[in-house]
Scaffold this active site. Structure first.
Site, PDB file in Angstrom:
ATOM      1  N   ASP A 196      35.049  39.565  39.600  1.00 19.44           N
ATOM      2  CA  ASP A 196      35.428  39.977  40.951  1.00 19.44           C
ATOM      3  C   ASP A 196      35.129  41.454  41.219  1.00 19.44           C
ATOM      4  OD1 ASP A 196      37.142  39.162  43.374  1.00 19.44           O
ATOM      5  OD2 ASP A 196      38.162  40.973  42.719  1.00 19.44           O
ATOM      6  N   GLU A 253      30.213  39.290  41.223  1.00 17.90           N
ATOM      7  CA  GLU A 253      30.375  39.499  42.659  1.00 17.90           C
ATOM      8  C   GLU A 253      29.971  40.947  42.885  1.00 17.90           C
ATOM      9  OE1 GLU A 253      33.479  39.209  46.366  1.00 17.90           O
ATOM     10  OE2 GLU A 253      34.080  40.191  44.533  1.00 17.90           O
ATOM     11  N   HIS A 324      35.513  31.222  49.075  1.00 19.27           N
ATOM     12  CA  HIS A 324      36.869  31.386  49.615  1.00 19.27           C
ATOM     13  C   HIS A 324      37.012  32.606  50.526  1.00 19.27           C
ATOM     14  CE1 HIS A 324      36.479  34.102  46.339  1.00 19.27           C
ATOM     15  NE2 HIS A 324      37.579  34.712  46.707  1.00 19.27           N
TER      16      HIS A 324
HETATM   17  C1  NOJ Z   1      36.821  39.587  46.213  1.00 23.14           C
HETATM   18  C2  NOJ Z   1      37.499  38.255  46.283  1.00 23.14           C
HETATM   19  O1  NOJ Z   1      36.537  37.270  46.439  1.00 23.14           O
HETATM   20  C3  NOJ Z   1      38.471  38.323  47.432  1.00 23.14           C
HETATM   21  O2  NOJ Z   1      39.027  37.075  47.741  1.00 23.14           O
HETATM   22  C4  NOJ Z   1      39.538  39.319  47.085  1.00 23.14           C
HETATM   23  O3  NOJ Z   1      40.393  39.482  48.188  1.00 23.14           O
HETATM   24  C5  NOJ Z   1      38.941  40.668  46.711  1.00 23.14           C
HETATM   25  N1  NOJ Z   1      37.795  40.567  45.863  1.00 23.14           N
HETATM   26  C6  NOJ Z   1      39.956  41.501  45.979  1.00 23.14           C
HETATM   27  O4  NOJ Z   1      40.153  40.950  44.704  1.00 23.14           O
END
Ligand code: NOJ
Length: 553
Positions: A196, A253, A324
């Site tokens: 993440d 990500e 999501h």
């Molecule tokens: C990216 C995640 O995909 C998202 O859902 C989240 O709110 C933020 N990072 C913070 O972790």
């Protein structure tokens, strides 16, 4: 393909545990629920599950705020449930990928609690002594990135929500802890990590930015809050000491990585195996949701193809149209045709055969659509609430802000999974934590399972074609080249050895004449009932996908 990585044959299905299946009637999806639905996934044909966070958490950001990386959130079940899920999935040839959220933790993590009094843990986070907000940086979820420590002249930094304090990656003791968490889960048998917010680990000098970009006087983090020089050393260590401990698949990500850094992020020596690109996914707004764009198919095509071409020399990406944080792809990309199965199928095929490892987000395989809410109270997602506030502060009329939030809210992808047309879509025996879409009596898994023409059946076909079809190696390993085509067509060529696949995906309302590049009639695959080829011309029907396959002599 010689030396192809083992994960090249994976098709990954993302599960948002809170919304997949509730096995105990509390209105919240859980791990035991996922285990009960493994046969559905097996039948779909996927080979790996990416599980959005299921660790102990106050759930301010639905699990992306972890308070213990080695415990399961009680609402999702127990560690035994997790072990069972790994085991039962494995029995069906499905692996589990976890979501590693280590740019920040929850402020309810033991480390953060201790950080307030214990110097060792204090250095696990980013604190600044100050009697005023240290700079004008804007958090991703709005407001300042700084939160005051009660009773002290001190602030801590949070890229996201104030209850998600950033971990201090400059501190080797923190990095050691993260590595040990990675190894601990690998020992438990997980097959990979989606990592993440990974580009945010390193920050620049924390200086005040002279050019704010909002009426709040703040500046967004672009250029200094992510993808900052020097981040590589942290990622290199995470890979060598953590990920390399056992074979696993890692997906970054990697928001905002500059092109010149692609070679460091992926490929044989890269920090990760795959990365996600957000250019195409975020083409419908500029900066924030309050600024929608009038994008065109051509722009969409160009964003997709640019990224494919840029990444190809170094490695692979994860291809996706939903997750999501996104809205439903049918609603976003197809507009008035969101409920048109032909259009939804072409949307699926178009991204599925790009070069990369395909990711499917739960419900995408049913062609789920957005759900229009009327009141801010109907939203759970904290960035929707933030945008509502920001919109009103900017003086926009309430109806406009509501429309813009509906268009982009992260809750669009988070509505509970519709298993059938019964009460609450068979998702729960209790009351669901978030409303289901209005369409669930029509768009649900049970009604599509038996219908050979359904979107669900089509996704099964897509997966089987990529995984086991005659042209499978071309889809998996083949290079990609964009093909010139009409304004409303996305077209590309996949090539591997002596095999070629010419792929056209029409998003047009009218039939289009395509001049065929050369004789390519060995085999074909298409959506819609008919395929019209006459001599060197293909008539591409509205919203039709056509792949012409050629085996060179
Ligand atoms: C990216 C995640 O995909 C998202 O859902 C989240 O709110 C933020 N990072 C913070 O972790």
């Amino acid at each position: 393909m010689k030396n192809a990585p083992w994960w090249i044959s994976e098709v990954i299905y993302q599960i948002y545990p809170k919304s997949f299946y509730d096995s105990d009637g509390d209105g919240i999806g859980d791990l035991a629920g996922i285990t009960q639905k493994l046969d559905y996934l097996k039948e779909l044909g996927i080979t790996m599950i990416w599980l959005s966070p299921c660790f102990q958490s106050p759930m301010v950001d639905n699990g992306y705020d972890v308070s213990d990386y080695r415990k399961i959130a009680p609402e999702f079940g127990s560690m035994e449930d997790m072990d069972r899920l790994i085991q039962e999935a494995g029995n069906r040839g499905i692996m589990i990928m976890l979501d590693l959220v280590v740019n920040h933790s929850s402020d309810e993590h033991e480390w953060f609690r201790k950080a307030l009094t214990d110097p060792f843990y204090h250095d696990f986070y980013i604190f600044k002594e100050s009697d005023h907000i240290p700079n004008n940086w804007r958090s991703v979820f709005g407001g300042t990135v700084w939160e005051k420590v009660p009773g002290k002249e001190e602030y801590y930094y949070h890229t996201f929500h104030r209850k998600q304090p950033d971990l201090n990656w400059e501190n080797p003791s923190l990095r050691k802890e993260v590595i040990s968490i990675v190894r601990w889960w690998l020992d438990k048998g997980v097959a990979g990590f989606r990592v993440d917010a990974i580009t945010f680990l390193k920050k620049e000098d924390y200086a005040i930015r002279p050019e704010p970009d909002g009426v709040d006087g703040r500046a967004s983090l672009t250029g200094f809050g992510y993808d900052v020089d020097g981040i590589g050393a942290f990622l290199e260590e995470l890979k060598k000491e953590g990920f390399d401990y056992k074979p696993c698949l890692t997906v970054a990500e990697a928001y905002g990585v500059k092109e010149e850094h692609f070679k460091d992020y992926i490929g044989d020596q890269g920090y990760f195996d795959l990365m996600f690109d957000f250019e195409a996914a975020d083409l419908d707004y500029e900066g924030d949701w309050l600024h929608p764009t009038n994008w065109t198919i051509r722009e969409w095509n160009d964003k997709l193809m640019n990224y494919q071409m840029k990444i190809q020399p170094y490695g692979w990406c994860g291809t996706f149209i939903e997750n999501h944080d996104q809205t439903r792809a049918a609603s976003k990309y197809l507009g008035d045709h969101a409920r048109n199965p032909e259009a939804v199928k072409t949307l699926g095929a178009m991204y599925f055969f790009l070069r990369g490892i395909p990711f499917i987000y739960q419900g995408q395989e049913l062609g789920m659509v957005n759900f229009s809410r009327e009141r801010i109270g109907q939203f759970d997602d904290l960035s929707s609430h933030d945008m509502w506030q920001r919109g009103l502060e900017q003086g926009l009329p309430k109806e406009t802000v509501m429309k813009l939030i509906n268009r982009r809210s992260r809750d669009q992808g988070r509505t509970p999974f519709p298993w059938n047309g019964e009460k609450y879509g068979g998702f729960t025996e209790g009351k669901p934590w978030l409303e289901l879409t209005r369409e669930y009596p029509d768009i649900n898994a049970a009604s599509q399972a038996e219908d050979p023409e359904s979107i669900l059946s089509f996704y099964k076909e897509l997966i089987a074609f990529r995984q086991h079809g005659k042209w499978s190696d071309c889809f998996k390993y083949g290079n990609i080249t964009p093909l010139k085509s009409h304004e409303k067509v996305i077209a590309y060529l996949r090539e591997y050895g002596d095999k070629r696949l010419y792929c056209w995906f029409s998003f047009a309302d009218e039939s289009l004449e395509i001049e065929l590049p050369e004789e390519c009639s060995d085999d074909s695959w298409h959506t819609g009932r008919d395929l019209y080829i006459k001599e060197d011309r293909l008539t591409l029907l509205p919203r039709q996908s056509v792949i012409l396959c050629q085996h060179l002599p």
